[in-house]
Design an enzyme around this catalytic site. Structure first.
Site, mmCIF file in Angstrom:
data_model
loop_
_atom_site.group_PDB
_atom_site.id
_atom_site.type_symbol
_atom_site.label_atom_id
_atom_site.label_comp_id
_atom_site.label_asym_id
_atom_site.label_seq_id
_atom_site.Cartn_x
_atom_site.Cartn_y
_atom_site.Cartn_z
ATOM 1 N N ASP A 192 0.847 -1.204 0.000
ATOM 2 C CA ASP A 192 0.000 0.000 0.000
ATOM 3 C C ASP A 192 0.878 1.248 0.000
ATOM 4 O O ASP A 192 0.675 2.154 0.800
ATOM 5 C CB ASP A 192 -0.922 -0.030 1.238
ATOM 6 C CG ASP A 192 -1.996 1.039 1.176
ATOM 7 O OD1 ASP A 192 -2.252 1.559 0.077
ATOM 8 O OD2 ASP A 192 -2.593 1.349 2.231
ATOM 9 N N LYS A 195 2.437 3.385 -6.002
ATOM 10 C CA LYS A 195 1.789 2.419 -6.899
ATOM 11 C C LYS A 195 2.757 1.871 -7.946
ATOM 12 O O LYS A 195 2.673 0.709 -8.326
ATOM 13 C CB LYS A 195 0.550 3.035 -7.575
ATOM 14 C CG LYS A 195 -0.418 3.709 -6.587
ATOM 15 C CD LYS A 195 -0.771 2.849 -5.370
ATOM 16 C CE LYS A 195 -1.156 3.699 -4.158
ATOM 17 N NZ LYS A 195 -1.152 2.963 -2.879
ATOM 18 N N ASN A 221 -5.500 -0.257 -3.791
ATOM 19 C CA ASN A 221 -5.469 0.765 -4.858
ATOM 20 C C ASN A 221 -5.076 0.235 -6.238
ATOM 21 O O ASN A 221 -4.516 0.981 -7.054
ATOM 22 C CB ASN A 221 -4.481 1.903 -4.505
ATOM 23 C CG ASN A 221 -4.827 2.594 -3.215
ATOM 24 O OD1 ASN A 221 -4.020 2.615 -2.293
ATOM 25 N ND2 ASN A 221 -6.004 3.142 -3.111
ATOM 26 N N GLU A 252 -11.195 4.703 -0.361
ATOM 27 C CA GLU A 252 -11.487 4.927 1.067
ATOM 28 C C GLU A 252 -12.434 6.103 1.342
ATOM 29 O O GLU A 252 -12.376 7.130 0.682
ATOM 30 C CB GLU A 252 -10.172 5.134 1.855
ATOM 31 C CG GLU A 252 -9.223 6.203 1.326
ATOM 32 C CD GLU A 252 -8.209 5.642 0.335
ATOM 33 O OE1 GLU A 252 -8.450 4.585 -0.266
ATOM 34 O OE2 GLU A 252 -7.161 6.298 0.171
HETATM 35 C C1 LIG Z 1 -1.476 5.064 1.056
HETATM 36 S S1 LIG Z 1 -0.346 5.419 2.324
HETATM 37 C C2 LIG Z 1 -0.393 3.961 3.324
HETATM 38 C C3 LIG Z 1 -1.653 3.813 4.085
HETATM 39 C C4 LIG Z 1 -1.601 2.753 5.161
HETATM 40 N N1 LIG Z 1 -1.209 1.468 4.619
HETATM 41 C C5 LIG Z 1 -2.956 2.603 5.810
HETATM 42 O O1 LIG Z 1 -3.847 2.070 5.172
HETATM 43 O O2 LIG Z 1 -3.096 3.014 6.952
HETATM 44 C C6 LIG Z 1 1.194 5.225 1.504
HETATM 45 C C7 LIG Z 1 2.401 5.367 2.398
HETATM 46 O O3 LIG Z 1 3.504 4.768 1.703
HETATM 47 C C8 LIG Z 1 4.667 5.517 1.942
HETATM 48 N N2 LIG Z 1 5.575 5.230 0.816
HETATM 49 C C9 LIG Z 1 5.541 5.742 -0.436
HETATM 50 N N3 LIG Z 1 6.492 5.169 -1.192
HETATM 51 C C10 LIG Z 1 7.134 4.283 -0.409
HETATM 52 C C11 LIG Z 1 8.204 3.377 -0.615
HETATM 53 N N4 LIG Z 1 8.794 3.262 -1.805
HETATM 54 N N5 LIG Z 1 8.591 2.596 0.409
HETATM 55 C C12 LIG Z 1 7.990 2.697 1.627
HETATM 56 N N6 LIG Z 1 6.973 3.548 1.880
HETATM 57 C C13 LIG Z 1 6.550 4.319 0.888
HETATM 58 C C14 LIG Z 1 4.189 6.944 2.013
HETATM 59 O O4 LIG Z 1 5.101 7.764 2.723
HETATM 60 C C15 LIG Z 1 2.833 6.795 2.704
HETATM 61 O O5 LIG Z 1 2.970 6.980 4.079
#
Ligand SMILES: C[S@@+](CC[C@H](N)C(=O)[O-])C[C@H]1O[C@@H](n2cnc3c(N)ncnc32)[C@H](O)[C@@H]1O
Length: 269
Positions: A192, A195, A221, A252
């Site tokens: 998550d 993408k 997603n 969501e």
């Molecule tokens: C959609 S949110 C996650 C929501 C969470 N899973 C929830 O449902 O409570 C996406 C998160 O992924 C993190 N993120 C984005 N790219 C990433 C990566 N390459 N590796 C780790 N985290 C990443 C972002 O900082 C963000 O906090």
């Protein structure tokens, strides 16, 4: 002129929605604010108006300490009533819950913690001794997630690791050396995060050998904003290495934008 009518119409709908207490979450200023901050959100992974910090303060003020259910409910309440958040949310969260219940993972990996919502949902369904490792590359989000996890009393079941599976081996090494990740150790993965990194990070996890026959990977997603290469990979692998169930659901905190959650079982390593 037409544009003016559209703008006035949208503003009217937002005002009406606000007066009715915000029953349509994306007809809210906070949702529009997020849409206008998409570039910032996609690079910094915070909307830019401090809502993630505010959500943490709200949860700490409204949910009693040591209660995961209350913390999860307070995060949902904030997202519905105060400001939209990019959590998996309650509707897709129930799909995640059911998958976790089927697998009963002893070790789970999450990619993307944000404010810790899905990690908390997972923590309350793990079997005794189960643990979630949540990899989050934004240190500010990781700090918020840890605060909420501590407040909810779930720190014994959730570890937030700052990093990224695609950072050239640093985080993979840390997971192996500091957190005991070894071949076949992972029963469940929840993807998550960015993408465009879904497929490449799944491939890195496969290369590390952490999955075993029967491991389940749930990806959020896949319909919206969409992870087309991940979806195409699972379609091509259907009946070969993976068996996938596609859950038709919604983005969501609203019911108008459709989304897909993929639940994929590894049938051979
Ligand atoms: C959609 S949110 C996650 C929501 C969470 N899973 C929830 O449902 O409570 C996406 C998160 O992924 C993190 N993120 C984005 N790219 C990433 C990566 N390459 N590796 C780790 N985290 C990443 C972002 O900082 C963000 O906090």
């Amino acid at each position: 002129m037409v544009l003016l009518y559209i703008v006035c119409g949208v503003i009217g709908l937002i005002v009406l929605n606000t007066l009715l207490g915000g029953p349509v979450p994306f007809l809210r200023w906070s949702f529009l604010r997020m849409l206008f901050s998409m570039k910032h959100l996609m690079s910094e992974w915070q909307v830019g108006d401090g809502r993630e910090e505010a959500a943490a303060s709200y949860v700490i003020a409204h949910a009693p300490a040591g209660n995961i259910d209350s913390a999860v409910a307070a995060i949902d309440q904030y997202a519905y009533r105060q400001k939209f958040l990019i959590n998996v949310g309650d509707e897709k969260g129930a799909i995640l819950d059911a998958a976790i219940d089927r697998v009963k993972p002893r070790r789970m990996l999450e990619l993307g913690a944000y404010v810790g919502y899905s990690a908390l949902r997972a923590a309350r369904r793990l079997p005794v001794g189960g643990h979630v490792f949540s990899v989050e590359f934004n240190p500010a989000n990781a700090a918020i997630a840890r605060r909420l996890i501590n407040h909810a009393g779930a720190a014994d079941r959730v570890t937030v690791v700052v990093g990224s599976i695609g950072d050239g081996g640093k985080t993979v090494k840390a997971l192996q050396e500091e957190y005991g990740f070894k071949p076949g150790c992972l029963d469940f993965v929840f993807i998550d995060h960015a993408k465009e990194a879904y497929l490449s990070d799944l491939q890195r996890i496969l290369e590390a050998g952490w999955l075993h026959e029967g491991s389940v990977v749930v990806a959020d997603n896949v319909g919206f904003p969409g992870a087309p290469d991940y979806k195409a990979y699972m379609e091509a692998e259907e009946g070969k290495r993976w068996q996938t169930k596609t859950h038709k659901t919604h983005v969501e905190y609203q019911k108008l934008i459709p989304d897909l959650v993929l639940e994929s079982r590894l049938t051979s390593v």
